[in-house]
Scaffold this active site. Sequence first.
Site, PDB file in Angstrom:
ATOM      1  N   GLU A   1      -0.217   1.007   7.348  1.00  0.00           N
ATOM      2  CA  GLU A   1       0.994   1.800   7.114  1.00  0.00           C
ATOM      3  C   GLU A   1       1.694   2.229   8.407  1.00  0.00           C
ATOM      4  O   GLU A   1       1.854   3.420   8.689  1.00  0.00           O
ATOM      5  CB  GLU A   1       0.678   3.027   6.258  1.00  0.00           C
TER       6      GLU A   1
ATOM      7  N   GLU B   1      -1.613  -1.112  -2.272  1.00  0.00           N
ATOM      8  CA  GLU B   1      -2.201   0.169  -2.661  1.00  0.00           C
ATOM      9  C   GLU B   1      -1.318   0.834  -3.713  1.00  0.00           C
ATOM     10  O   GLU B   1      -0.092   0.810  -3.613  1.00  0.00           O
ATOM     11  CB  GLU B   1      -2.300   1.141  -1.475  1.00  0.00           C
TER      12      GLU B   1
END
Length: 659
Positions: free
Chosen positions: A152, A308
Amino acid sequence: MSRYPALPEGLAFGGDYNPEQWPAEVQEEDVRLMREAGVNLVTVGVFAWALLEPREGVYEFGWLDAVLDRLHRAGIAVDLGTPTAAPPPWFSRAYPDAFPVTREGVRVGAGGRQHACSSHPAFRAASARLVERLAERYGDHPAVVMWHVHNEYGAPLGECYCPASTAAWREWLRRRHGSLDALNAAWGTTFWGQTYGEWEEIDAPRWSHTAVNPAQRLDYARFANEEHLGHYRLQRDVLRRTGKPVTTNFAGTVNCKSMDLWRWAPELDVVANDHYLDAEDPANHIRLSMSADLSRSLAGGAPWMLMEHSTGATSWQRRGIAKRPGEMRRNSLAHVARGADAVLFFQWRASRHGAEKWHSAMVPHAGTGSQMWSDVVALGRDVRRLAPVRGARVAAEVAIAWDWEAYWALELEWRPSGDLAFRERVDAFYEALWREHVTTDLVHPSADLSAYKLVVLPSSYLLTEASAKNLQRYVEAGGHLLVSYFSGVVDENDTVHDGPCPGALRELLGLRVEEFHPLREHESVTLTGGASGRIWSERVILERARAELRFADGPDAGHPAYTVNAFGGGTARYLSAGLSAAGLRPLLAGLADLAGVTRPRDLPDTLELVRRGAHVFLINHGPGPVSVPGVSGADLLTGAPFTGEVPGGGVAVVREETF
């Protein structure tokens, strides 16, 4: 984006797996439970740097060898992470100057993640050494089917203001502008006496007690994006030598403001995105759809990976609200409907320690006797039944413009209204189209638009001359364009386009704006059609355009609010009021019909309908059953013919019959 991981036939199902948090007997149980749930792909090692390299230059791979071998014996593939988002304690101690510094001058500490600056030479060198060793040891491991770089980017670390970043910033400026004269011209430094005579005089745009040069801040956002991308490329180039695809997980395509993902997507072998619902947003399923559509668009229409999402509550929102019955299933299958070939979660087993111990998981704290586990196993069956969908594409006839540079520029200081927000307008237009059952792509305004019957520019404050010409060519060729207010007004340097607004789009729209009239906090205006708007009103002067709606009240009462201009073979429309999604629906429905957009009629706006290849996904977000006329064929989820009705909260995936 041309290489997809060599997974078993069908869609990927699994999640982020952290076996290092558990003893050997639990790891053995994990593999048994993964097989029970139908898991075929797990991400491993994302935060394991401290265990893989416990001291600088000393590596311990034995534990990871055992994990990968165990998963391979069970037929479970691995997305192997590079753990550079979690620098180990020895690194922080040895290189304290690598800690990021905020714009306010606060040095970030350890104990979290992403606590090393992507520009720092020591961090780049340590990352490269570790990745070289991982590639050397596991490049040929049969369990490893792909690589997962970092975690991320941009969340939480976007811009860094440490000395290493500042030095790299000056070098980046030299490459971008070439000379100080060019930089001074681009930044308009004659305003407030900021003209630079030496490169060393230029600092990062740190916090100040007043507004900082917006062109400088815009360039710094570009620079920060490129520095993170450079750290990714450093690792990717090593890993690609193994012949296996490489990705990184975007931190939520619609939520990660700090990274320009149009710049990132071409650098990935497969686009991967993380998505977490805003649990308190009643329309969060629509925001999910937009995130998925943007992921697909970044992938150029190719399949992408949901890397995710959550089975239930998250740990970091103000309130950790659990998902309602059936919501996890609807969320997961909505991503598949919009192009995902993978359904992965964070995380496999709920952690007992650390900041995310109250984050939901596939194996919750409540264990395998819980409803959550039963739902996960049932979802695994659904995902296996959707194997025929793999590789199929979603076709959209409508596009919404999305540009991260316009996002950055609009939300800098001292705009005409503090209520101006990039997502506010984009979300409203997207939701209106979603509720009209129109599937949309999201595109950069400079992209090829020829495939679309309708293009919408909801929030293009920054628009380059090149992008404006691209839009003009699209309309000339017969396309239909709708532009929202305060668009096309500045260029790539946040310089107002020459002449009246909307400068870059003035000729195309056939009008000029004489004055902006931002509305007070609780003020609204009404249009002659009855719709009301907030935030904005403006004095539009028609040149070649004609008014279809006018302001009925407010500071611009009697003046045009919604206009149309015939241009070449198409039309360009302009809406100068901040209508809600509900107010936008009739306008967009009429415009979609005018443009010949294919869409179903007479369905409730709680039903999500998306076509992916030969399959129609029907997702009922409402409590009651919905009849869907005109769709017939086998429901992949049941194996039986589709009954024509989707139960409340239910999902059907129909392979349409062809004759």
